[in-house]
Enzyme design. Structure first.
Site, PDB file in Angstrom:
ATOM      1  N   THR A   1       0.819  -1.210   0.000  1.00  0.00           N
ATOM      2  CA  THR A   1       0.000   0.000   0.000  1.00  0.00           C
ATOM      3  C   THR A   1       0.858   1.267   0.000  1.00  0.00           C
ATOM      4  O   THR A   1       2.009   1.245   0.439  1.00  0.00           O
ATOM      5  CB  THR A   1      -0.892  -0.001   1.270  1.00  0.00           C
ATOM      6  OG1 THR A   1      -1.459   1.286   1.464  1.00  0.00           O
ATOM      7  CG2 THR A   1      -0.093  -0.327   2.528  1.00  0.00           C
ATOM      8  N   ASP A   2       0.268   2.369  -0.437  1.00  0.00           N
ATOM      9  CA  ASP A   2       0.975   3.661  -0.373  1.00  0.00           C
ATOM     10  C   ASP A   2       1.041   4.192   1.058  1.00  0.00           C
ATOM     11  O   ASP A   2       1.788   5.129   1.345  1.00  0.00           O
ATOM     12  CB  ASP A   2       0.310   4.701  -1.295  1.00  0.00           C
ATOM     13  CG  ASP A   2      -1.153   4.993  -0.966  1.00  0.00           C
ATOM     14  OD1 ASP A   2      -1.713   4.349  -0.043  1.00  0.00           O
ATOM     15  OD2 ASP A   2      -1.752   5.859  -1.626  1.00  0.00           O
ATOM     16  N   GLU A   3       0.250   3.579   1.976  1.00  0.00           N
ATOM     17  CA  GLU A   3       0.200   4.114   3.345  1.00  0.00           C
ATOM     18  C   GLU A   3       1.523   3.944   4.075  1.00  0.00           C
ATOM     19  O   GLU A   3       1.754   4.598   5.096  1.00  0.00           O
ATOM     20  CB  GLU A   3      -0.950   3.459   4.128  1.00  0.00           C
ATOM     21  CG  GLU A   3      -2.262   3.645   3.403  1.00  0.00           C
ATOM     22  CD  GLU A   3      -3.497   3.351   4.230  1.00  0.00           C
ATOM     23  OE1 GLU A   3      -3.435   3.413   5.460  1.00  0.00           O
ATOM     24  OE2 GLU A   3      -4.544   3.075   3.613  1.00  0.00           O
TER      25      GLU A   3
ATOM     26  N   TYR B   1      -1.769  -0.499  10.989  1.00  0.00           N
ATOM     27  CA  TYR B   1      -1.899  -1.164   9.684  1.00  0.00           C
ATOM     28  C   TYR B   1      -0.718  -0.826   8.786  1.00  0.00           C
ATOM     29  O   TYR B   1      -0.033  -1.711   8.261  1.00  0.00           O
ATOM     30  CB  TYR B   1      -3.215  -0.750   9.005  1.00  0.00           C
ATOM     31  CG  TYR B   1      -3.246  -1.061   7.508  1.00  0.00           C
ATOM     32  CD1 TYR B   1      -3.217  -2.380   7.051  1.00  0.00           C
ATOM     33  CD2 TYR B   1      -3.291  -0.036   6.554  1.00  0.00           C
ATOM     34  CE1 TYR B   1      -3.227  -2.667   5.681  1.00  0.00           C
ATOM     35  CE2 TYR B   1      -3.304  -0.316   5.199  1.00  0.00           C
ATOM     36  CZ  TYR B   1      -3.271  -1.632   4.764  1.00  0.00           C
ATOM     37  OH  TYR B   1      -3.268  -1.919   3.412  1.00  0.00           O
TER      38      TYR B   1
ATOM     39  N   LYS C   1       2.299  -3.271   7.338  1.00  0.00           N
ATOM     40  CA  LYS C   1       2.577  -3.457   5.899  1.00  0.00           C
ATOM     41  C   LYS C   1       4.018  -3.043   5.590  1.00  0.00           C
ATOM     42  O   LYS C   1       4.702  -3.679   4.791  1.00  0.00           O
ATOM     43  CB  LYS C   1       1.593  -2.653   5.038  1.00  0.00           C
ATOM     44  CG  LYS C   1       0.158  -3.138   5.044  1.00  0.00           C
ATOM     45  CD  LYS C   1      -0.026  -4.548   4.486  1.00  0.00           C
ATOM     46  CE  LYS C   1       0.143  -4.622   2.985  1.00  0.00           C
ATOM     47  NZ  LYS C   1      -0.210  -5.971   2.447  1.00  0.00           N
TER      48      LYS C   1
HETATM   49  P1  NAD Z   1      -9.538  -7.437   2.271  1.00  0.00           P
HETATM   50  O1  NAD Z   1      -9.489  -7.130   3.730  1.00  0.00           O
HETATM   51  O2  NAD Z   1     -10.775  -7.184   1.498  1.00  0.00           O
HETATM   52  O3  NAD Z   1      -9.159  -8.992   2.048  1.00  0.00           O
HETATM   53  C1  NAD Z   1      -8.129  -9.627   2.742  1.00  0.00           C
HETATM   54  C2  NAD Z   1      -8.282 -11.134   2.523  1.00  0.00           C
HETATM   55  O4  NAD Z   1      -7.194 -11.777   3.218  1.00  0.00           O
HETATM   56  C3  NAD Z   1      -9.582 -11.703   3.084  1.00  0.00           C
HETATM   57  O5  NAD Z   1     -10.149 -12.600   2.155  1.00  0.00           O
HETATM   58  C4  NAD Z   1      -9.137 -12.442   4.348  1.00  0.00           C
HETATM   59  O6  NAD Z   1      -9.959 -13.549   4.662  1.00  0.00           O
HETATM   60  C5  NAD Z   1      -7.725 -12.868   3.960  1.00  0.00           C
HETATM   61  N1  NAD Z   1      -6.863 -13.092   5.122  1.00  0.00           N
HETATM   62  C6  NAD Z   1      -6.690 -12.257   6.191  1.00  0.00           C
HETATM   63  N2  NAD Z   1      -5.837 -12.810   7.063  1.00  0.00           N
HETATM   64  C7  NAD Z   1      -5.440 -13.994   6.532  1.00  0.00           C
HETATM   65  C8  NAD Z   1      -4.549 -15.025   6.949  1.00  0.00           C
HETATM   66  N3  NAD Z   1      -3.896 -14.935   8.130  1.00  0.00           N
HETATM   67  N4  NAD Z   1      -4.362 -16.088   6.144  1.00  0.00           N
HETATM   68  C9  NAD Z   1      -5.030 -16.193   4.973  1.00  0.00           C
HETATM   69  N5  NAD Z   1      -5.894 -15.263   4.534  1.00  0.00           N
HETATM   70  C10 NAD Z   1      -6.098 -14.178   5.302  1.00  0.00           C
HETATM   71  O7  NAD Z   1      -8.290  -6.660   1.655  1.00  0.00           O
HETATM   72  P2  NAD Z   1      -8.122  -5.989   0.216  1.00  0.00           P
HETATM   73  O8  NAD Z   1      -8.679  -4.615   0.257  1.00  0.00           O
HETATM   74  O9  NAD Z   1      -8.586  -6.934  -0.829  1.00  0.00           O
HETATM   75  O10 NAD Z   1      -6.533  -5.842   0.179  1.00  0.00           O
HETATM   76  C11 NAD Z   1      -5.723  -6.901  -0.340  1.00  0.00           C
HETATM   77  C12 NAD Z   1      -4.267  -6.502  -0.227  1.00  0.00           C
HETATM   78  O11 NAD Z   1      -4.046  -5.293  -0.940  1.00  0.00           O
HETATM   79  C13 NAD Z   1      -3.810  -6.233   1.207  1.00  0.00           C
HETATM   80  O12 NAD Z   1      -2.513  -6.749   1.349  1.00  0.00           O
HETATM   81  C14 NAD Z   1      -3.802  -4.714   1.318  1.00  0.00           C
HETATM   82  O13 NAD Z   1      -2.831  -4.279   2.241  1.00  0.00           O
HETATM   83  C15 NAD Z   1      -3.437  -4.325  -0.097  1.00  0.00           C
HETATM   84  N6  NAD Z   1      -3.940  -3.005  -0.539  1.00  0.00           N
HETATM   85  C16 NAD Z   1      -5.264  -2.697  -0.406  1.00  0.00           C
HETATM   86  C17 NAD Z   1      -5.714  -1.459  -0.855  1.00  0.00           C
HETATM   87  C18 NAD Z   1      -7.173  -1.079  -0.757  1.00  0.00           C
HETATM   88  O14 NAD Z   1      -7.511   0.076  -1.031  1.00  0.00           O
HETATM   89  N7  NAD Z   1      -8.077  -1.978  -0.417  1.00  0.00           N
HETATM   90  C19 NAD Z   1      -4.824  -0.548  -1.427  1.00  0.00           C
HETATM   91  C20 NAD Z   1      -3.474  -0.907  -1.544  1.00  0.00           C
HETATM   92  C21 NAD Z   1      -3.045  -2.158  -1.105  1.00  0.00           C
HETATM   93  P1  TYD Z   2     -10.675   3.982   4.277  1.00  0.00           P
HETATM   94  O1  TYD Z   2     -11.653   3.514   3.256  1.00  0.00           O
HETATM   95  O2  TYD Z   2     -10.736   3.382   5.651  1.00  0.00           O
HETATM   96  O3  TYD Z   2      -9.216   3.851   3.636  1.00  0.00           O
HETATM   97  P2  TYD Z   2      -7.777   4.361   4.205  1.00  0.00           P
HETATM   98  O4  TYD Z   2      -7.906   4.830   5.590  1.00  0.00           O
HETATM   99  O5  TYD Z   2      -6.972   3.097   4.098  1.00  0.00           O
HETATM  100  O6  TYD Z   2      -7.329   5.430   3.262  1.00  0.00           O
HETATM  101  O7  TYD Z   2     -10.839   5.557   4.436  1.00  0.00           O
HETATM  102  C1  TYD Z   2     -10.669   6.436   3.352  1.00  0.00           C
HETATM  103  C2  TYD Z   2     -10.781   7.842   3.888  1.00  0.00           C
HETATM  104  O8  TYD Z   2     -12.119   8.055   4.354  1.00  0.00           O
HETATM  105  C3  TYD Z   2      -9.877   8.096   5.088  1.00  0.00           C
HETATM  106  O9  TYD Z   2      -9.402   9.435   5.020  1.00  0.00           O
HETATM  107  C4  TYD Z   2     -10.795   7.938   6.288  1.00  0.00           C
HETATM  108  C5  TYD Z   2     -12.141   8.410   5.748  1.00  0.00           C
HETATM  109  N1  TYD Z   2     -13.339   7.768   6.338  1.00  0.00           N
HETATM  110  C6  TYD Z   2     -14.385   8.569   6.799  1.00  0.00           C
HETATM  111  O10 TYD Z   2     -14.330   9.810   6.741  1.00  0.00           O
HETATM  112  N2  TYD Z   2     -15.494   7.954   7.327  1.00  0.00           N
HETATM  113  C7  TYD Z   2     -15.590   6.585   7.434  1.00  0.00           C
HETATM  114  O11 TYD Z   2     -16.626   6.092   7.964  1.00  0.00           O
HETATM  115  C8  TYD Z   2     -14.522   5.788   6.940  1.00  0.00           C
HETATM  116  C9  TYD Z   2     -14.572   4.282   7.019  1.00  0.00           C
HETATM  117  C10 TYD Z   2     -13.408   6.425   6.396  1.00  0.00           C
END
Ligand code: NAD
Ligand code: TYD
Length: 358
Positions: A134-136, A160, A164
């Site tokens: 992630t970019d975070e 988080y 990561k």
């Molecule tokens: P998500 O939370 O929707 O899904 C995570 C999945 O991992 C779930 O299916 C969960 O059951 C599985 N999981 C969790 N712990 C586990 C374990 N110990 N063993 C096996 N499986 C396990 O997450 P997502 O949004 O699909 O993100 C996927 C990846 O992409 C993550 O690594 C996240 O850090 C990264 N990412 C997400 C975003 C975003 O905006 N969602 C952006 C950048 C990077």
């Molecule tokens: P989120 O979807 O949790 O992603 P991330 O924190 O990983 O960027 O949140 C996106 C943005 O929205 C973040 O600035 C937090 C804000 N946010 C709210 O304002 N209200 C909410 O209920 C949630 C879940 C997030």
């Protein structure tokens, strides 16, 4: 026949990736997922009887299980999505983030190293371990700062992001120390179908459809770069095919928006697509609530490396992507009901129960 091991393939991005991978390549996938609250086999319903999707319920931290899967299926690549992924959950309970994101990734790397070292030279050379991050990890930007590049120093602010960041460092070290052919991608905020409705965009869509309030943390001016999930999946396919081992690639949508803009866009699309809603205009539902602690002000990604070196470009504009996403949720209210189980309601009480309006 090529096989790939995907971890976390029942989650939001992983399930979108698996569907698109099988559709594009026809190749088989082994999907290792623990099915936490965020993992849902409904996300892969279309592949239920498809022999190219082999689901295994299990934990990435189970070194023995991962080792067995690797020797049985002999994959050419691993795409590692599995993680605890929600910042708010990491604030309220960081332990699972350490266990899965750090120890789990470490055990994945150990099992992969043993497997990779046993491969014949040709297969060894082609093998890839792609770590999805992630970019975070880069921390927070001020309004006037340049976007994150691959050489921006790590400065994670939430448990988080810190977990990561730790996993990224472990992946890097396995390349430097053991020569394991790893690549890491650092992507901005994704949105699209099948995202669990506790992240901002799906939460707002689902609440608005039901006439419930739309909680905005703080002043709503925190900025994220938004990428449609299908574009993230195409970036991962591109990096797998052409990325250089040992490198990291930033992935982003060139689409910086503050949270208020995002929520107003969703509301405007819903006003048009869902005129029978209990509350019109939906923006009347917006409520400002207590801010997230350590809330990063701004993320922005410079994705010029992946564009220039590998030729990847995002296809979906934010306006079209949000429209598609809102339509998808309106058409999949049964999916929403299914994932909003007892576990979901418990989370909503814990996260928003003590968050008084401001
Ligand atoms: P998500 O939370 O929707 O899904 C995570 C999945 O991992 C779930 O299916 C969960 O059951 C599985 N999981 C969790 N712990 C586990 C374990 N110990 N063993 C096996 N499986 C396990 O997450 P997502 O949004 O699909 O993100 C996927 C990846 O992409 C993550 O690594 C996240 O850090 C990264 N990412 C997400 C975003 C975003 O905006 N969602 C952006 C950048 C990077
Ligand atoms: P989120 O979807 O949790 O992603 P991330 O924190 O990983 O960027 O949140 C996106 C943005 O929205 C973040 O600035 C937090 C804000 N946010 C709210 O304002 N209200 C909410 O209920 C949630 C879940 C997030």
């Amino acid at each position: 026949m090529s096989v790939m091991l995907v971890t976390g393939g029942a989650g939001f991005i992983g399930s979108n990736f698996i569907r698109s991978w099988i559709a594009e390549t026809g190749q088989a996938i082994v999907n290792l997922d623990k099915l936490t609250y965020a993992g849902n086999l409904e996300n892969l319903q279309g592949l239920r009887n498809d022999p190219r999707h082999n689901f295994v319920k299990g934990d990435i931290a189970d070194r023995e299980l991962v080792g067995k899967l690797l020797s049985r299926y002999q994959p050419d690549a691993i795409v590692h999505f599995a993680a605890e992924s929600h910042v708010d959950r990491s604030i309220l309970g960081p332990e699972d983030f350490i266990t899965t994101n750090i120890i789990g990734t470490f055990r994945m790397l150990e099992a992969t190293r043993a497997y990779w070292e046993s491969l014949a030279t040709d297969k060894k050379g082609k093998f890839r371990f792609l770590h999805v991050s992630t970019d975070e990890v880069y921390g927070s930007l001020e309004a006037e700062d340049e976007p994150f590049t691959e050489s921006t120093p790590y400065a994670p602010n939430s448990p988080y992001a810190a977990s990561k960041a730790a996993s990224d460092h472990l992946v890097r070290s396995y390349y430097s120390t053991y020569g394991l052919p790893t690549i890491t991608t650092n992507c901005s905020n994704n949105y699209g179908p099948y995202q669990f409705p506790e992240k901002l965009i799906p939460l707002v869509i689902v609440n608005a459809i039901k006439g419930k309030s739309l909680p905005i943390y703080g002043d709503g001016l925190n900025v994220r770069d938004w990428l449609y999930v299908a574009d993230h999946c195409s970036a991962i396919r591109t990096v797998l095919a052409r990325g250089r081992v040992g490198e990291t690639y930033n992935i982003g949508g060139d689409s910086e928006k503050n949270n208020l803009e995002v929520v107003h866009t969703v509301c405007a699309v819903l006003d048009e697509l869902h005129p029978d809603s209990p509350v019109i205009p939906h923006a009347k539902l917006i409520k400002f609530v207590k801010d997230r602690s350590g809330h990063d002000r701004r993320y922005a990604i410079d994705a010029s490396k992946v564009k220039r070196d590998l030729g990847w470009v995002p296809q979906q504009s934010f306006a079209d992507g949000i429209r598609e996403t809102v339509k998808w949720y309106l058409d999949h209210l049964d999916w929403v009901a299914q994932v909003q189980s007892g576990e979901y309601r418990k989370w909503i009480d814990i996260n928003y129960g003590g968050r008084q309006l401001i």
